[in-house]
Design an enzyme around this catalytic site. Structure first.
Site, PDB file in Angstrom:
ATOM      1  N   GLU A  51       0.814  -1.218   0.000  1.00 15.86           N
ATOM      2  CA  GLU A  51       0.000   0.000   0.000  1.00 15.86           C
ATOM      3  C   GLU A  51       0.848   1.269   0.000  1.00 15.86           C
ATOM      4  O   GLU A  51       0.451   2.278  -0.584  1.00 15.86           O
ATOM      5  CB  GLU A  51      -0.940   0.020   1.210  1.00 15.86           C
ATOM      6  CG  GLU A  51      -2.076  -0.981   1.136  1.00 15.86           C
ATOM      7  CD  GLU A  51      -1.753  -2.325   1.767  1.00 15.86           C
ATOM      8  OE1 GLU A  51      -2.668  -3.158   1.895  1.00 15.86           O
ATOM      9  OE2 GLU A  51      -0.562  -2.535   2.145  1.00 15.86           O
ATOM     10  N   PHE A 113     -11.507  -6.701  14.306  1.00 12.70           N
ATOM     11  CA  PHE A 113     -10.426  -7.198  13.446  1.00 12.70           C
ATOM     12  C   PHE A 113     -10.182  -6.224  12.296  1.00 12.70           C
ATOM     13  O   PHE A 113     -11.095  -5.829  11.595  1.00 12.70           O
ATOM     14  CB  PHE A 113     -10.793  -8.584  12.897  1.00 12.70           C
ATOM     15  CG  PHE A 113      -9.780  -9.128  11.931  1.00 12.70           C
ATOM     16  CD1 PHE A 113      -8.520  -9.508  12.359  1.00 12.70           C
ATOM     17  CD2 PHE A 113     -10.090  -9.249  10.579  1.00 12.70           C
ATOM     18  CE1 PHE A 113      -7.591 -10.013  11.465  1.00 12.70           C
ATOM     19  CE2 PHE A 113      -9.165  -9.751   9.679  1.00 12.70           C
ATOM     20  CZ  PHE A 113      -7.907 -10.136  10.121  1.00 12.70           C
ATOM     21  N   GLN A 114      -8.931  -5.838  12.135  1.00  7.73           N
ATOM     22  CA  GLN A 114      -8.478  -4.911  11.092  1.00  7.73           C
ATOM     23  C   GLN A 114      -9.186  -3.558  11.153  1.00  7.73           C
ATOM     24  O   GLN A 114      -9.484  -2.943  10.130  1.00  7.73           O
ATOM     25  CB  GLN A 114      -8.597  -5.542   9.698  1.00  7.73           C
ATOM     26  CG  GLN A 114      -7.595  -6.665   9.477  1.00  7.73           C
ATOM     27  CD  GLN A 114      -7.413  -7.046   8.016  1.00  7.73           C
ATOM     28  OE1 GLN A 114      -8.319  -6.875   7.204  1.00  7.73           O
ATOM     29  NE2 GLN A 114      -6.245  -7.577   7.681  1.00  7.73           N
ATOM     30  N   LYS A 163     -17.711  -0.213   5.735  1.00  8.97           N
ATOM     31  CA  LYS A 163     -18.024  -1.212   4.721  1.00  8.97           C
ATOM     32  C   LYS A 163     -19.519  -1.281   4.419  1.00  8.97           C
ATOM     33  O   LYS A 163     -19.918  -1.444   3.252  1.00  8.97           O
ATOM     34  CB  LYS A 163     -17.520  -2.595   5.159  1.00  8.97           C
ATOM     35  CG  LYS A 163     -17.732  -3.665   4.082  1.00  8.97           C
ATOM     36  CD  LYS A 163     -17.133  -5.002   4.447  1.00  8.97           C
ATOM     37  CE  LYS A 163     -17.341  -6.014   3.310  1.00  8.97           C
ATOM     38  NZ  LYS A 163     -16.745  -7.326   3.625  1.00  8.97           N
ATOM     39  N   MET A 467      24.583   9.191   2.888  1.00 17.68           N
ATOM     40  CA  MET A 467      24.486  10.515   3.498  1.00 17.68           C
ATOM     41  C   MET A 467      24.735  10.448   5.003  1.00 17.68           C
ATOM     42  O   MET A 467      25.385  11.334   5.579  1.00 17.68           O
ATOM     43  CB  MET A 467      23.120  11.139   3.217  1.00 17.68           C
ATOM     44  CG  MET A 467      22.998  12.577   3.677  1.00 17.68           C
ATOM     45  SD  MET A 467      24.167  13.703   2.860  1.00 17.68           S
ATOM     46  CE  MET A 467      23.249  14.114   1.373  1.00 17.68           C
TER      47      MET A 467
END
Length: 560
Positions: A51, A113-114, A163, A467
């Site tokens: 993602e 969940f999630q 959802k 760097m």
């Protein structure tokens, strides 16, 4: 007409002219992806490998095209994986709409969940965030999101949708998107007249151009202004391409790794004209001594940037393209020949330089420029290679340099390059990365190969975090704590395993043939360029020092 939430999302995207989406599916966003399946002829969806890659790709798409970038993610970890990409876009004022889906409304706030409060998590790094809990509010929310993301100072907006909203139906009415003409003019003719007086009074002026010049589409106006004002021009990392890097008035980048000509010139000027720039710490160094001999005139669309880091003598809040158009119409042709000669003397006395007897990153970048003549979109990650690219590639046009300037995101470049190629299929798109950055998101090579995107990935491989090592060498008594890669990773084998062609380069004479082949390839190509571990980016200004204290390798040798 009656539509469900998933259909409304896609219809609203069509209204906004969106035809490209970067994302990754999951349980909570499944209804939208099911509808996307049914409308696959209307959208190009690029499924990235992670993602974060989707967010960076949407960012690169937006920066290179000027359109709003769009990314999808599911709830919980899918949404939180967008966070770094959203923060990157926020710091660099990139228009993006991130659409996520959360758990069903009755399950919100119950550690389901999630589940993650992504709107809350991203509140400090978005222009605005929405949680849509009612399907009747969905269309208007999405329309507002796009307006907020793309107007004024652009930035990312997140729309989190439960959802159940994506499944419920309501009445939907199509609307035709019209150009927003509601912006209120924030400056007056008196502001322009005062500015003209300041310009005419200056004897040693300098123009400092930032990323706002690109966002506003003001490159033409900046060029006209610089030539009329007859004044040297420097730019920031984000401003690259707003002013032609080959123009005689151009003095190079300003700041920590800027040219001595730019740093000395700004330190000695009597008027600093700041166009769409925010006085980043990487530009100013010690703010107490920055442009201390000058009056400072700042033109920026965001009032919050006025007097935030540097006190101005005068300022105009407004769209840079519009403001400069009015200034140019009233400004007479000026002549600063004597001042320009002094700055040109600095350019001649302190040119950028590097060792020519070995393979170096500057040589690779100069060769890339020679082969592309600036007609390419270049992205980078963050570190030495980023600064070398800014120094040695001559950016001549806006929206051709994509880099994480504000957040400094390692792993940004590859996703951004993919987004740029999707948005500009006829352009050569090259990502320049370091071996440390490449490790962050190298899985996106699978995205490039999977979609047949012929990008070029140049790895500047010095087997260290370059760097950080440079700072350890100069300021930390060579305590190389955790900056050396002593493993056995073979980047060419990794690239081939992910479906790309790969070539290792260890000598200068191998660079041009490999680049020519890569630039002409129909598949993604990775060039693993092995350079010495202790090459350094110069000039350099120590943190907190005045930019007039810029030093390079010759200064260090002179102290011995």
């Amino acid at each position: 007409m009656q539509l469900n939430g998933s259909q409304i999302v896609l219809e609203c995207l069509k209204e906004q002219g969106v035809d490209t989406i970067f994302g990754y599916p999951g349980g909570s966003i499944l209804n939208i992806y099911d509808e996307l399946y049914k409308q696959s002829d209307d959208f190009l969806h690029i499924r990235t490998s992670h993602e974060q890659g989707a967010a960076h790709a949407a960012d690169g798409y937006a920066r290179s095209t000027g359109k709003v970038g769009v990314c999808f993610a599911t709830s919980g970890p899918g949404a939180t994986n967008l966070v770094t990409g959203i923060a990157t876009a926020y710091m660099d004022s990139v228009p993006m709409v991130a659409i996520t889906c959360n758990v069903n409304l009755p399950l919100l706030g119950k550690d389901t969940f999630q589940e993650a409060d992504i709107a809350g998590i991203t509140m400090p790094i978005t222009k605005h965030g929405y949680i849509v809990k009612d399907v009747r509010e969905l269309a208007d929310t999405l329309r507002k999101a796009f307006k907020i993301a793309s107007t004024g100072r652009p930035g990312p907006v997140i729309v989190d949708i439960t959802k159940d909203v994506t499944a419920k139906s309501c009445e939907f009415k199509k609307i035709k998107k019209v150009a927003d003409k509601s912006a209120i003019k924030t400056y007056t003719d008196d502001n322009i007249n005062v500015t003209i007086k300041m310009l005419k009074a200056a004897k040693r002026p300098f123009i400092y151009v930032g990323g706002g010049a690109i966002i506003s589409g003001a490159s033409k106006e900046v060029l006209e202004f610089a030539e009329k004002f007859d004044c040297p021009v420097c730019d920031t990392l984000m401003g690259k391409g707003a002013f032609d890097g080959t123009h005689p008035l151009y003095t190079g980048m300003i700041g920590m790794h800027g040219t001595k000509a730019s740093n000395y010139g700004v330190s000695e000027c009597d008027l600093l004209v700041t166009l769409g720039a925010r006085f980043s710490d990487r530009v100013t160094g010690n703010t107490k001594t920055f442009a201390s001999k000058a009056k400072i005139l700042q033109i920026d669309i965001d009032a919050a940037e006025i007097n935030k880091n540097i006190r101005t003598s005068y300022s105009i809040v407004g769209d840079l393209k519009e403001v400069l158009s009015e200034i140019n119409a009233k400004l007479d042709q000026m002549d600063h020949t004597e001042w320009k000669e002094k700055i040109n003397g600095y350019k001649e006395k302190f040119p950028l330089s590097y060792q020519t007897d070995k393979l170096t990153c500057p040589y690779i970048i100069e060769t890339l420029y020679k082969l592309t003549q600036g007609d390419a979109i270049i992205s980078t990650d963050v570190g030495q290679h980023q600064m070398w690219t800014a120094q040695y590639y001559k950016f001549r046009k806006p929206r051709t340099f994509l880099t994480s300037g504000g957040l400094g995101t390692m792993g940004y470049g590859l996703g951004a390059c993919i987004g740029a190629k999707v948005g500009n299929p006829d352009k050569v798109c090259v990502n320049i990365t370091g071996d440390g950055c490449f490790r962050m998101n190298m899985q996106e090579l699978a995205t490039a190969s999977g979609y047949g995107l012929p990008i070029v990935e140049i790895i500047i491989n010095n087997r260290v975090l370059g760097m950080v090592r440079q700072w350890q060498t100069l300021f930390y008594e060579k305590h190389y704590s955790q900056t050396v890669f002593e493993d056995k990773v073979d980047y060419c084998m990794v690239a081939k395993a992910l479906g790309c062609e790969a070539v290792r380069i260890t000598k200068k004479e191998e660079v041009e043939p490999a680049l020519k082949k890569a630039l002409g390839s129909k598949v993604p190509v990775v060039l693993d360029c092995v350079i010495e571990e202790d090459d350094k980016v110069f000039p350099m200004v120590p943190a907190g020092a005045s930019i007039s204290e810029a030093f390079d390798a010759s200064d260090i040798e002179g102290e011995k």
